[in-house]
Design an enzyme around this catalytic site. Structure first.
Site, PDB file in Angstrom:
ATOM      1  N   HIS A   1      -3.118  16.770  13.382  1.00 35.93           N
ATOM      2  CA  HIS A   1      -4.555  16.643  13.619  1.00 35.93           C
ATOM      3  C   HIS A   1      -4.819  15.573  14.666  1.00 35.93           C
ATOM      4  O   HIS A   1      -4.322  14.448  14.553  1.00 35.93           O
ATOM      5  CB  HIS A   1      -5.287  16.298  12.323  1.00 35.93           C
ATOM      6  N   CYS A  25     -10.193  11.723  19.084  1.00 36.31           N
ATOM      7  CA  CYS A  25     -10.266  10.698  20.128  1.00 36.31           C
ATOM      8  C   CYS A  25     -10.071   9.309  19.534  1.00 36.31           C
ATOM      9  O   CYS A  25     -10.356   9.079  18.356  1.00 36.31           O
ATOM     10  CB  CYS A  25     -11.601  10.790  20.879  1.00 36.31           C
ATOM     11  N   CYS A  56      -6.914  16.794   4.380  1.00 41.80           N
ATOM     12  CA  CYS A  56      -5.568  16.400   4.814  1.00 41.80           C
ATOM     13  C   CYS A  56      -5.171  15.118   4.093  1.00 41.80           C
ATOM     14  O   CYS A  56      -5.921  14.140   4.092  1.00 41.80           O
ATOM     15  CB  CYS A  56      -5.504  16.183   6.322  1.00 41.80           C
ATOM     16  N   CYS A 114      -0.392 -13.274 -18.463  1.00 45.61           N
ATOM     17  CA  CYS A 114       0.657 -12.316 -18.816  1.00 45.61           C
ATOM     18  C   CYS A 114       1.146 -11.644 -17.537  1.00 45.61           C
ATOM     19  O   CYS A 114       0.339 -11.099 -16.774  1.00 45.61           O
ATOM     20  CB  CYS A 114       0.115 -11.273 -19.786  1.00 45.61           C
ATOM     21  N   CYS A 130     -10.412 -28.062 -37.261  1.00 46.20           N
ATOM     22  CA  CYS A 130      -9.804 -27.780 -38.554  1.00 46.20           C
ATOM     23  C   CYS A 130     -10.742 -26.946 -39.426  1.00 46.20           C
ATOM     24  O   CYS A 130     -11.953 -27.203 -39.490  1.00 46.20           O
ATOM     25  CB  CYS A 130      -9.461 -29.104 -39.242  1.00 46.20           C
TER      26      CYS A 130
END
Length: 488
Positions: free
Chosen positions: A153, A156, A183, A252, A305
């Site tokens: 393909h 310009c 495509c 993690c 606590c």
């Protein structure tokens, strides 16, 4: 207290660096990568959270990626841009790419979206190129003003450039495809750079490409810390705790979220999503104050606590279940455990919905309570520091004499953080012997944590030997639970 800071060009084990909130949770000791294998094995065996990783700068990562590109370029005799397409499509697995390329070159090029599996319709370009007419802008240009991808393909250069700029502004880089309708062929890096005119767009494109390469590499992960450029490298994609050597962010490695052992990555995502949806309900039902179960005076929790003592009648009770603390040790399992309704399956839909909310609130309240306790215990640590400073100034011991209090506070934070993440794990566990064992260990850990928290808050009157013994018990409970239930 601040840990020893790792240099970014050193390898760092999971227990080697600390962040602003975690540097007191975990010991800090840089590792230079030359550790003996026997020592490495012993440390892994002892610490279920241990991980080997590196904290890399951007230039180090670029060098690592370029070495892979150069390897493919040399061995397959292809351009660097094509090598990058292969690597990105196949998660930087060099051996897998070499085997597939040698077995069937066309298939791997099709899979990597370098060529099409079918021929391009010859009428697509013939209609326009006969008169050097671009099929996008419908303007006529000399032949040299057109560029063509491997799919055939052709458009310009001005249209290609405008198209690329639009894609880059939308954050697309390695995923830029051909402009032709339907495509799927990808635009190689050298093709894009040859057509981009503005320096700022070229720079932005290269930045986006680099990020895409890192994200597609199974051994690399960006540090999620704000404005941090460090990339963590680990040879194993596992749910392990890693700590950035620069900004001290703890996360993690597998999912990039806050570290969440023993809960696995998928479960913590479900839990956090549920909390985001239902937290307002939970906050409405769960108040910040409770009445003393003996004298019924209103009490606000001002420490980490959960062993509470009423300032009015001096009654000792549990903040979570309001049970008498004197008999709480034997009943702690019942406090942390959710009791399922055995007949819920036969109840109405509304009754089942209420039971589901009740179950969620049970786990959410404890999850949120430990999160708040962590913050309150940070305040307690600051108060301890001030008290110790006064003692040192009054010649009542040295900083070294009181160091055990900081170590105790750090251990408490580490244990409570693990305990907080046991509740999402328990919420999603199927009922059975394994869940019963987990809840038993969870309750044992919680009991020892509360004992440790109580003693730390009364540090000046707590015997050092008693405190250090409690630290040892709490950490052993935490390690035992992680060894039995941490899934990596």
């Amino acid at each position: 207290m601040s840990g020893a800071e790792c240099e970014s060009d050193m390898d760092c084990s999971g227990s080697d660096c600390g962040d602003a909130g975690y540097e007191d949770y975990y010991s800090t000791q840089p590792w230079d990568g030359e550790i003996d294998n026997d020592i490495n094995f012993d440390k892994q065996k002892q610490d279920p959270e241990y991980a080997v990783y590196e904290c890399l700068r951007v230039d180090e990562v670029e060098r690592l990626l370029n070495e892979n590109v150069e390897f493919l370029t040399t061995n397959l005799q292809i351009t660097p841009s094509l090598a990058k397409l292969f690597l990105h499509a196949h998660e930087w697995d060099l051996q897998d790419i070499l085997l597939k390329y040698q077995d069937n070159t066309s298939n791997i090029m099709i899979d990597s979206k370098i060529i099409l599996s079918h021929s391009v319709d010859p009428l697509f370009n013939m209609k326009f190129l006969k008169g050097n007419l671009c099929s996008v802008c419908f303007l006529t240009f000399p032949t040299e003003r057109f560029s063509t991808l491997n799919c055939g393909h052709s458009f310009c250069n001005d249209c290609w450039c405008a198209y690329f700029e639009t894609q880059i502004l939308q954050g697309v880089s390695t995923g830029i495809r051909c402009m032709a309708n339907s495509c799927s062929i990808l635009a190689p890096e050298d093709f894009v750079l040859s057509l981009l005119i503005k320096p700022i767009m070229r720079e932005r494109y290269q930045q986006f490409v680099f990020r895409d390469y890192v994200k597609s590499h199974p051994q690399l992960r960006f540090c999620p810390g704000p404005n941090c450029q460090i990339v963590i490298r680990s040879k194993e994609l596992r749910s392990k705790r890693v700590i950035c050597s620069i900004c001290k962010t703890v996360f993690c490695f597998r999912c990039g979220m806050d570290y969440h052992a023993p809960t696995d990555c998928d479960t913590i995502k479900k839990w956090l999503t549920k909390c985001a949806d239902d937290s307002e309900t939970a906050n409405y039902i769960s108040a910040h104050t409770k009445d003393c179960p003996k004298c019924h005076i209103c009490i606000e929790k001002n420490g980490g606590c959960n062993h509470m003592q009423c300032y009015n009648c001096k009654h000792d009770f549990c903040w979570m279940c309001l049970g008498d603390w004197k008999t709480h040790g034997s009943e702690y399992y019942e406090c942390s455990r959710y009791k399922e309704n055995p007949n819920i399956a036969h109840e109405s839909v509304h009754a089942q919905a209420r039971e589901a909310l009740k179950k969620y609130l049970h786990y959410y309240e404890r999850w949120e309570n430990h999160s708040k306790s962590l913050k309150l215990e940070e305040q307690t640590l600051e108060e301890i520091k001030l008290r110790i400073q006064k003692k040192v100034m009054n010649a009542s011991g040295t900083w070294i004499d009181w160091q055990h209090l900081f170590e105790a506070a750090s251990l408490l934070a580490r244990c409570r953080y693990t305990l907080q993440y046991t509740y999402p794990y328990a919420y999603y566990m199927e009922a059975g012997p394994r869940k019963e064992l987990f809840e038993y260990q969870q309750a044992q850990l919680e009991a020892e944590i509360e004992n440790l928290s109580w003693k730390i808050e009364r540090a000046e009157t707590t015997d050092r030997g008693d405190l250090e013994n409690q630290m040892d018990i709490a950490e052993k409970r935490r390690i035992t639970l992680l060894k039995d239930f941490l899934e990596v």
